[in-house]
Design a protein around this motif. Structure first.
Motif, PDB file in Angstrom:
ATOM      1  N   ASN A   1      -3.298   5.733   3.963  1.00  0.00           N
ATOM      2  CA  ASN A   1      -4.133   5.486   5.140  1.00  0.00           C
ATOM      3  C   ASN A   1      -4.326   3.992   5.388  1.00  0.00           C
ATOM      4  O   ASN A   1      -4.376   3.547   6.541  1.00  0.00           O
ATOM      5  CB  ASN A   1      -5.481   6.186   4.992  1.00  0.00           C
ATOM      6  N   LYS A   2      -4.416   3.209   4.316  1.00  0.00           N
ATOM      7  CA  LYS A   2      -4.515   1.757   4.487  1.00  0.00           C
ATOM      8  C   LYS A   2      -3.233   1.202   5.097  1.00  0.00           C
ATOM      9  O   LYS A   2      -3.268   0.331   5.971  1.00  0.00           O
ATOM     10  CB  LYS A   2      -4.797   1.087   3.134  1.00  0.00           C
ATOM     11  N   ALA A   3      -2.096   1.714   4.632  1.00  0.00           N
ATOM     12  CA  ALA A   3      -0.816   1.271   5.181  1.00  0.00           C
ATOM     13  C   ALA A   3      -0.684   1.662   6.649  1.00  0.00           C
ATOM     14  O   ALA A   3      -0.170   0.881   7.465  1.00  0.00           O
ATOM     15  CB  ALA A   3       0.337   1.860   4.364  1.00  0.00           C
ATOM     16  N   ILE A   4      -1.160   2.861   6.994  1.00  0.00           N
ATOM     17  CA  ILE A   4      -1.096   3.334   8.391  1.00  0.00           C
ATOM     18  C   ILE A   4      -1.845   2.381   9.315  1.00  0.00           C
ATOM     19  O   ILE A   4      -1.366   2.040  10.401  1.00  0.00           O
ATOM     20  CB  ILE A   4      -1.670   4.764   8.488  1.00  0.00           C
TER      21      ILE A   4
ATOM     22  N   TYR B   1       0.835  -1.206   0.000  1.00  0.00           N
ATOM     23  CA  TYR B   1       0.000   0.000   0.000  1.00  0.00           C
ATOM     24  C   TYR B   1       0.874   1.263   0.000  1.00  0.00           C
ATOM     25  O   TYR B   1       0.559   2.241  -0.685  1.00  0.00           O
ATOM     26  CB  TYR B   1      -0.919   0.010   1.214  1.00  0.00           C
ATOM     27  N   GLU B   2       1.945   1.229   0.770  1.00  0.00           N
ATOM     28  CA  GLU B   2       2.854   2.386   0.811  1.00  0.00           C
ATOM     29  C   GLU B   2       3.441   2.660  -0.575  1.00  0.00           C
ATOM     30  O   GLU B   2       3.482   3.807  -1.040  1.00  0.00           O
ATOM     31  CB  GLU B   2       3.981   2.119   1.802  1.00  0.00           C
ATOM     32  N   THR B   3       3.900   1.588  -1.244  1.00  0.00           N
ATOM     33  CA  THR B   3       4.504   1.746  -2.577  1.00  0.00           C
ATOM     34  C   THR B   3       3.477   2.228  -3.588  1.00  0.00           C
ATOM     35  O   THR B   3       3.767   3.104  -4.417  1.00  0.00           O
ATOM     36  CB  THR B   3       5.126   0.411  -3.031  1.00  0.00           C
TER      37      THR B   3
ATOM     38  N   LYS C   1      -5.998   9.339  -4.437  1.00  0.00           N
ATOM     39  CA  LYS C   1      -5.760   7.890  -4.426  1.00  0.00           C
ATOM     40  C   LYS C   1      -4.546   7.564  -3.553  1.00  0.00           C
ATOM     41  O   LYS C   1      -4.543   6.577  -2.803  1.00  0.00           O
ATOM     42  CB  LYS C   1      -5.533   7.390  -5.859  1.00  0.00           C
ATOM     43  N   ALA C   2      -3.515   8.394  -3.653  1.00  0.00           N
ATOM     44  CA  ALA C   2      -2.311   8.190  -2.846  1.00  0.00           C
ATOM     45  C   ALA C   2      -2.641   8.255  -1.361  1.00  0.00           C
ATOM     46  O   ALA C   2      -2.192   7.404  -0.570  1.00  0.00           O
ATOM     47  CB  ALA C   2      -1.260   9.235  -3.202  1.00  0.00           C
TER      48      ALA C   2
END
Length: 574
Positions: free
Chosen positions: A535-538, A514-516, A529-530
């Protein structure tokens, strides 16, 4: 009677008999009172200046004919510029209060339609306020300057610094982001400020979020990968034959009965079945019963607390195991390794090093101690010491493919950062030897691929990632690295995103994917979108430090959206 001469001359030469005045005569008559007044003021100014010289009064000296002339004959803008120039002299002399008065005069004199000039005057006054550390006034004047000239870099950057002093981090970030974009990310000073503020914001938000986060079990693949990094870890070993019955599991997937009524042994059975959600509760039963596997249960529970990101709960359990002098030394050493790794995640390297050294003291034949301490040394950029630890690990366990691969990577990193071609070649040859000796070590191929990418040997790096995927098809991280390679190698955005999407499909808890993805979307200009991806990665971050980094990325993207709205500025995109 002196005034009668021009009149007379005008009447005598009028040619029209007349009492009327010609245009030049009229101009002369109308101008006379002004000139006479100027002359009187000039004489007064000279006398005042001489009196000032005797008193040492520099302010009176500045009251000169030149200033009087400017006041009478110059346009409002010229007079404003003159006041500004006077202010600049005071500023250079360190007389900031006087400079502020002059800049204020310039602002009051400047015609309101002269936006650029007016914005300069406000910005100059802000600079004087800055010297007096009047940060609120600095921010207010810079705001006026930016309203008049929205792309005024100097005013934006000065306001960013004022917001930093006022602890307005969000506003500071937006201003410095605008500056970075306007300067095409070429000014080191503004980029350093942006980085500083992003880190501060990230730490603040992560501290609050991590404290209140819901614990989340990582994917089975991640858990298995974690335990595979230990060889002397008693709690990760399979149950012995005498510890469980031969009965099959029931239909609901419950663990088969173990021969002893032990919460710890049931937890181990669940672990073998990858039923990880029940491990903490079963370990707790063993601990509360003060069973014979209490030390093992404390370590197992602590390990899973760490895996779900609950370091605060893990630490008391680890502390207790470490203090149990009658416990198996390998349990205590393993607890020290895990607590040391936890300290490193919390950016406490001194405590981390202390724990690893203690583990080496109490269990000097434990290969895991040297393997994990070597990884710590790499993070601390102590490469020579890292290599020594990997060597000791390999001496104790010659079949440790992971330690040999990581030793190669440490040697490669040392050679690469030293910009020395010969040691780089030696390190690359070392990777070849490792994958030849341990053809089933996926980590060896992955680390070699990273080194090959550094050397721009993209085709061979791609082959190594394929080998890694063949060995571990459910390793999402490898797909992410392969996707990044496609972007760097072929600038193939579609293929890169396809591979990273595949990683998320394999493991929807892979925060790295998700971060990438978020980072790529920023570069594409898809900021909303970024932010969604970050936020999903967090929500999946496994440590507060990792979460702080992700918040920094998310805040950077959000700042760009705000700058785009306010100033119409967007950075270059892919």
């Amino acid at each position: 009677m002196a005034a009668s001469k021009p009149v007379e001359a005008a009447g005598g030469g009028g040619g029209g008999g007349g009492a009327g005045l010609s245009r030049w005569q009229l101009a002369l008559v109308l101008g006379a009172p002004i000139l006479l007044g100027a002359g009187a003021l000039y004489l007064w100014g000279r006398r005042a200046a001489r009196r000032g010289e005797r008193r040492g009064d520099s302010t009176v000296k500045l009251f000169s004919f030149e200033l009087i002339y400017h006041f009478i004959f110059q346009s409002p803008l010229d007079r404003a510029q003159a006041a500004k120039n006077k202010g600049n002299k005071f500023f250079k002399a360190g007389k900031y209060e006087h400079a502020i008065q002059c800049y204020t005069e310039a602002i009051s004199l400047c015609p309101p339609e002269k936006n650029l000039d007016l914005s300069t005057f406000y910005q100059n006054r802000a600079a004087a306020y800055e010297q007096l550390q009047k940060w609120t006034e600095v921010a207010q004047d810079c705001t006026k300057a930016v309203e008049l000239n929205p792309k005024y870099v100097k005013a934006l950057f000065r306001r960013a610094k004022a917001h930093e002093k006022l602890d307005n981090k969000k506003e500071c970030l937006e201003d410095v982001t605008a500056v970075c974009i306007l300067e095409a990310f070429q000014n080191q000073q503004s980029m350093l400020l942006a980085d500083k503020v992003l880190k501060l914001l990230g730490k603040e938000k992560a501290k609050e979020k991590y404290k209140n986060r819901e614990p989340l079990m990582p994917s089975p693949q991640f858990i298995k990968s974690y335990f595979s990094s230990f060889t002397d870890d008693i709690i990760s070993q399979p149950l012995l034959k005498g510890e469980k019955s031969d009965e099959d599991k029931d239909k609901e997937g419950e663990a088969s009965e173990v021969k002893e009524n032990s919460g710890y042994l049931r937890a181990k059975q669940y672990m073998e079945e990858e039923n990880y959600d029940k491990i903490i509760s079963e370990s707790t039963k063993e601990i509360e019963a003060k069973g014979k596997y209490m030390a093992e249960a404390l370590l197992l529970r602590a390990t899973f607390y760490l895996l779900i990101g609950n370091a605060n709960a893990a630490k008391p359990d680890l502390d207790e195991v470490i203090s149990m002098e009658d416990a198996n030394v390998k349990l205590r050493a393993n607890a020290l390794i895990k607590r040391g790794s936890m300290y490193m995640q919390q950016q406490q390297p001194a405590l981390s090093t202390q724990d690893f050294n203690m583990a080496a003291d109490i269990d000097p034949q434990n290969a895991d101690v040297y393997h994990h301490r070597g990884q710590l040394k790499i993070l601390l950029d102590q490469i020579e010491e890292a290599v020594e630890d990997f060597d000791e690990c390999i001496r104790l366990r010659p079949d440790s493919a992971l330690a040999q691969a990581q030793k190669c990577f440490a040697l490669y990193r040392q050679a690469y950062t030293g910009n020395n071609p010969l040691p780089v070649q030696v390190a690359m040859k070392g990777f070849e030897d490792v994958i030849k000796k341990f053809p089933k070590c996926a980590e060896g191929y992955a680390l070699y691929a990273q080194a090959l990418t550094d050397q721009q040997q993209f085709g061979k790096a791609d082959e190594m990632y394929d080998k890694c995927i063949d060995l571990e098809p459910d390793n999402a991280t490898t797909y992410v690295h392969k996707g990044l390679l496609q972007l760097q190698w072929k600038q193939d955005l579609d293929k890169g995103l396809e591979l990273i999407s595949k990683a998320i499909e394999i493991d929807n808890k892979c925060d790295f994917a998700y971060e990438t993805m978020g980072t790529i979307e920023v570069q594409r200009g898809n900021l909303d979108k970024a932010i969604e991806m970050f936020n999903k990665a967090i929500n999946l971050a496994k440590s507060e430090m990792e979460m702080a980094h992700l918040y920094s990325l998310c805040d950077a993207a959000y700042a760009q959206t705000e700058v785009a709205k306010k100033y119409g500025l967007k950075p270059p995109t892919l």
